[in-house]
Design a protein around this motif. Structure first.
Motif, short mmCIF file in Angstrom:
data_model
loop_
_atom_site.label_atom_id
_atom_site.label_comp_id
_atom_site.label_asym_id
_atom_site.label_seq_id
_atom_site.Cartn_x
_atom_site.Cartn_y
_atom_site.Cartn_z
N ASP A 155 0.84 -1.19 0.00
CA ASP A 155 0.00 0.00 0.00
C ASP A 155 0.88 1.24 0.00
O ASP A 155 1.92 1.28 0.67
CB ASP A 155 -0.91 0.02 1.22
CG ASP A 155 -2.00 -1.05 1.17
OD1 ASP A 155 -2.29 -1.55 0.07
OD2 ASP A 155 -2.55 -1.37 2.24
N VAL B 88 5.00 8.69 -7.02
CA VAL B 88 3.74 8.42 -7.70
C VAL B 88 3.40 9.58 -8.65
O VAL B 88 3.06 9.37 -9.82
CB VAL B 88 2.61 8.17 -6.68
CG1 VAL B 88 1.25 8.16 -7.35
CG2 VAL B 88 2.86 6.85 -5.94
N HIS C 261 3.10 9.45 -12.71
CA HIS C 261 1.82 9.89 -13.27
C HIS C 261 2.08 10.99 -14.31
O HIS C 261 1.57 10.92 -15.43
CB HIS C 261 0.92 10.40 -12.15
CG HIS C 261 -0.50 10.53 -12.51
ND1 HIS C 261 -1.48 10.70 -11.58
CD2 HIS C 261 -1.14 10.53 -13.70
CE1 HIS C 261 -2.65 10.80 -12.16
NE2 HIS C 261 -2.46 10.70 -13.47
N TRP D 140 -1.59 13.89 -5.41
CA TRP D 140 -1.14 12.69 -4.71
C TRP D 140 -0.72 12.97 -3.27
O TRP D 140 -0.92 12.13 -2.39
CB TRP D 140 -0.03 11.98 -5.50
CG TRP D 140 -0.63 11.29 -6.66
CD1 TRP D 140 -0.56 11.66 -7.98
CD2 TRP D 140 -1.47 10.13 -6.63
NE1 TRP D 140 -1.29 10.80 -8.76
CE2 TRP D 140 -1.86 9.85 -7.96
CE3 TRP D 140 -1.93 9.31 -5.61
CZ2 TRP D 140 -2.67 8.77 -8.29
CZ3 TRP D 140 -2.75 8.23 -5.94
CH2 TRP D 140 -3.11 7.98 -7.27
N ARG E 10 -4.05 13.12 -1.49
CA ARG E 10 -4.70 11.80 -1.53
C ARG E 10 -4.02 10.81 -0.57
O ARG E 10 -4.70 10.04 0.10
CB ARG E 10 -4.67 11.27 -2.96
CG ARG E 10 -5.46 10.01 -3.17
CD ARG E 10 -5.43 9.60 -4.62
NE ARG E 10 -6.50 10.25 -5.35
CZ ARG E 10 -6.68 10.14 -6.66
NH1 ARG E 10 -5.84 9.42 -7.39
NH2 ARG E 10 -7.68 10.75 -7.24
N LEU E 11 -2.71 10.84 -0.52
CA LEU E 11 -1.99 9.88 0.33
C LEU E 11 -1.84 10.36 1.77
O LEU E 11 -1.67 9.54 2.68
CB LEU E 11 -0.63 9.55 -0.28
CG LEU E 11 -0.70 8.81 -1.63
CD1 LEU E 11 0.70 8.63 -2.22
CD2 LEU E 11 -1.43 7.49 -1.51
N THR F 277 -4.47 2.63 -2.95
CA THR F 277 -3.35 2.83 -3.86
C THR F 277 -2.30 1.77 -3.55
O THR F 277 -1.82 1.67 -2.42
CB THR F 277 -2.72 4.23 -3.70
OG1 THR F 277 -3.74 5.22 -3.85
CG2 THR F 277 -1.64 4.47 -4.75
N PHE G 241 2.03 1.73 -10.20
CA PHE G 241 0.99 1.82 -9.18
C PHE G 241 -0.39 1.73 -9.80
O PHE G 241 -0.56 1.97 -11.00
CB PHE G 241 1.12 3.10 -8.34
CG PHE G 241 0.70 4.36 -9.05
CD1 PHE G 241 -0.58 4.87 -8.89
CD2 PHE G 241 1.60 5.04 -9.87
CE1 PHE G 241 -0.96 6.04 -9.54
CE2 PHE G 241 1.22 6.21 -10.51
CZ PHE G 241 -0.06 6.71 -10.35
N HIS H 112 -4.53 2.86 -8.56
CA HIS H 112 -5.39 3.49 -7.56
C HIS H 112 -6.83 3.15 -7.90
O HIS H 112 -7.28 3.35 -9.02
CB HIS H 112 -5.20 5.01 -7.55
CG HIS H 112 -6.08 5.70 -6.54
ND1 HIS H 112 -5.82 5.68 -5.19
CD2 HIS H 112 -7.23 6.39 -6.69
CE1 HIS H 112 -6.76 6.35 -4.56
NE2 HIS H 112 -7.64 6.78 -5.44
N ASN I 133 -6.40 5.19 -11.67
CA ASN I 133 -5.05 5.34 -12.23
C ASN I 133 -4.37 3.99 -12.29
O ASN I 133 -4.45 3.21 -11.34
CB ASN I 133 -4.18 6.26 -11.35
CG ASN I 133 -4.52 7.71 -11.51
OD1 ASN I 133 -4.00 8.37 -12.39
ND2 ASN I 133 -5.41 8.21 -10.67
#
Length: 186
Positions: free
Chosen positions: A10, A19, A23, A52, A55-56, A65, A77, A79, A94
């Motif tokens: 994770d 990430v 991306h 990100w 989000r993280l 993720t 990765f 998501h 993603n």
């Protein structure tokens, strides 16, 4: 490359920069023409890093993720947003694999991880994603994994900033009514 050498974990807030970098790199390679050059060559990394990092740092309960690593090296990765749509199920929001690791089974392994998460934690077994119509390589990949195109629509600009798009790029909804179809029999 032996997919068995790939480990999965994770993602956490410390992974945001890696990430976001992958991306942004993926968008630069595959979204050229749909997204403006000024965005792809300028703000895309900062934009993805903001997304990100947020989000993280504060993961939504329905967001998952998962990172793929080979000998500690970041390889890709996925998501997933569980139960995103009442009709289509969970959204693979993603999926990106580092260019050096393309065509080694990592993308398929990440899709299997996404499917397993949907089957384990989703309200339904259905899964879907959106793919830019112009991204023929990704479309072929999803088709080879059993995804079928269910509809065509138009993409929204990243961050809802209209100046980041060239015209009205089309996107396709690719669906798996049963995410279990992505898993090996047994």
């Amino acid at each position: 490359m032996n997919v068995a050498a790939v480990s999965f974990r994770d993602a956490n807030v410390g992974d945001a920069e890696r990430v976001a970098g992958l991306h942004a790199d993926s968008w630069r390679r595959h979204y050229r023409g749909a997204y403006t050059d000024s965005y792809l060559d300028g703000d895309v990394f900062a934009d993805r890093l903001a997304v990100w990092s947020a989000r993280l740092a504060d993961p939504a309960p329905q967001g998952v993720t998962v990172l793929a690593e080979i000998a500690g090296e970041f390889a890709g990765f996925v998501h997933v947003i569980l139960d995103d749509d009442a009709r289509w199920g969970s959204l693979v929001d993603n999926l990106h694999v580092a260019r050096a690791h393309h065509r080694h089974g990592i993308g398929a392994a990440l899709m299997r991880r996404a499917a397993g998460t949907v089957l384990e934690r989703g309200a339904t077994d259905a899964m879907y994603l959106w793919v830019l119509e112009q991204n023929t390589a990704a479309r072929a990949f999803y088709s080879a994994l059993g995804g079928r195109v269910a509809e065509r629509s138009y993409t929204r600009p990243p961050g809802d900033v209209p100046g980041r798009l060239n015209g009205r790029p089309a996107k396709l909804r690719c669906v798996w009514p049963d995410a279990g179809a992505l898993l090996p029999p047994g």
